[in-house]
Design a protein around this motif. Structure first.
Motif, PDB file in Angstrom:
ATOM      1  N   SER A 150       0.828  -1.212   0.000  1.00 55.79           N
ATOM      2  CA  SER A 150       0.000   0.000   0.000  1.00 55.79           C
ATOM      3  C   SER A 150       0.857   1.254   0.000  1.00 55.79           C
ATOM      4  CB  SER A 150      -0.923   0.013   1.220  1.00 55.79           C
ATOM      5  OG  SER A 150      -1.758  -1.106   1.223  1.00 55.79           O
ATOM      6  N   TYR A 151       1.891   1.256   0.826  1.00 53.50           N
ATOM      7  CA  TYR A 151       2.775   2.421   0.877  1.00 53.50           C
ATOM      8  C   TYR A 151       3.494   2.609  -0.457  1.00 53.50           C
ATOM      9  CZ  TYR A 151       6.614   5.493   1.964  1.00 53.50           C
ATOM     10  OH  TYR A 151       7.515   6.527   1.932  1.00 53.50           O
ATOM     11  N   PHE A 152       3.972   1.525  -1.040  1.00 55.83           N
ATOM     12  CA  PHE A 152       4.655   1.604  -2.327  1.00 55.83           C
ATOM     13  C   PHE A 152       3.719   2.157  -3.398  1.00 55.83           C
ATOM     14  CE2 PHE A 152       5.953  -0.343  -6.371  1.00 55.83           C
ATOM     15  CZ  PHE A 152       7.232   0.183  -6.474  1.00 55.83           C
ATOM     16  N   TRP A 153       2.473   1.692  -3.406  1.00 55.95           N
ATOM     17  CA  TRP A 153       1.496   2.161  -4.381  1.00 55.95           C
ATOM     18  C   TRP A 153       1.187   3.637  -4.164  1.00 55.95           C
ATOM     19  CZ3 TRP A 153      -3.658   3.834  -4.018  1.00 55.95           C
ATOM     20  CH2 TRP A 153      -4.323   3.939  -5.228  1.00 55.95           C
ATOM     21  N   LEU A 154       0.947   4.027  -2.915  1.00 52.50           N
ATOM     22  CA  LEU A 154       0.668   5.442  -2.615  1.00 52.50           C
ATOM     23  C   LEU A 154       1.860   6.325  -2.928  1.00 52.50           C
ATOM     24  CD1 LEU A 154      -1.334   5.230   0.716  1.00 52.50           C
ATOM     25  CD2 LEU A 154      -2.157   6.080  -1.481  1.00 52.50           C
ATOM     26  N   ARG A 155       3.029   5.834  -2.620  1.00 50.23           N
ATOM     27  CA  ARG A 155       4.251   6.615  -2.900  1.00 50.23           C
ATOM     28  C   ARG A 155       4.407   6.853  -4.401  1.00 50.23           C
ATOM     29  NH1 ARG A 155       9.652   6.245  -4.042  1.00 50.23           N
ATOM     30  NH2 ARG A 155      11.070   7.368  -2.659  1.00 50.23           N
ATOM     31  N   GLY A 156       4.093   5.836  -5.177  1.00 54.89           N
ATOM     32  CA  GLY A 156       4.156   5.978  -6.635  1.00 54.89           C
ATOM     33  C   GLY A 156       3.138   6.964  -7.165  1.00 54.89           C
ATOM     34  N   ARG A 157       1.988   7.043  -6.530  1.00 56.49           N
ATOM     35  CA  ARG A 157       0.944   7.980  -6.948  1.00 56.49           C
ATOM     36  C   ARG A 157       1.258   9.413  -6.547  1.00 56.49           C
ATOM     37  NH1 ARG A 157      -3.295   6.250 -10.241  1.00 56.49           N
ATOM     38  NH2 ARG A 157      -3.620   4.076  -9.821  1.00 56.49           N
ATOM     39  N   LEU A 158       1.883   9.587  -5.387  1.00 56.16           N
ATOM     40  CA  LEU A 158       2.108  10.933  -4.852  1.00 56.16           C
ATOM     41  C   LEU A 158       3.445  11.539  -5.235  1.00 56.16           C
ATOM     42  CD1 LEU A 158       0.629  10.367  -1.279  1.00 56.16           C
ATOM     43  CD2 LEU A 158      -0.498  11.413  -3.244  1.00 56.16           C
ATOM     44  N   VAL A 159       4.419  10.700  -5.441  1.00 57.72           N
ATOM     45  CA  VAL A 159       5.771  11.227  -5.729  1.00 57.72           C
ATOM     46  C   VAL A 159       6.035  11.236  -7.211  1.00 57.72           C
ATOM     47  CG1 VAL A 159       8.239  10.838  -5.371  1.00 57.72           C
ATOM     48  CG2 VAL A 159       6.638  10.493  -3.499  1.00 57.72           C
TER      49      VAL A 159
END
Length: 124
Positions: A115-124
């Motif tokens: 989840s963090y990896f996916w969110l990080r990819g979306r936000l960064v």
């Protein structure tokens, strides 16, 4: 409290993994493997030269594999040091390492990391 620490360790693990040169090490190994497969399957290269070149490719493959193994050992050490520190100073009632070793802990950690990896990819 234990699950908060698992969340922090999972995020820490993702960040460490993204900063280590894993992709380069894997690409080096794949590049050598493709060259070796091309050499072996080519009918235009004599067996004599295949033997000579395959020794070079074997050495490159071995060093790439060792490099990848070293990176994974560094990753494991950097992830487990905070876990052992928390357990050593008894900041939680239950051992975080033992909790991470259970099916529930591994599931929570994996879901949080993905989840963090996916969110990080979306936000960064």
């Amino acid at each position: 409290m234990e699950y908060v620490i698992i969340a922090v360790v999972s995020i820490w693990a993702v960040e460490i993994f993204l900063r280590l040169p894993v992709r380069e090490a894997v690409n080096d190994l794949l590049r050598v493997s493709k060259k070796a497969m091309h050499t072996v399957s080519s009918p235009h290269i004599s067996d004599h030269w295949k033997e000579k070149v395959m020794l070079v490719y074997a050495k490159k493959s071995f060093t790439s594999t060792l490099r990848l193994a070293g990176i994974m050992l560094i990753f494991m050490a950097l992830v487990l040091i905070p876990v052992f520190a928390v357990d050593h100073f008894k900041l939680t009632n239950q051992s975080v390492f033992l909790l991470l070793s259970t099916a529930k802990g591994l599931t929570v950690s994996t879901v949080l990391a993905i989840s963090y990896f996916w969110l990080r990819g979306r936000l960064v």
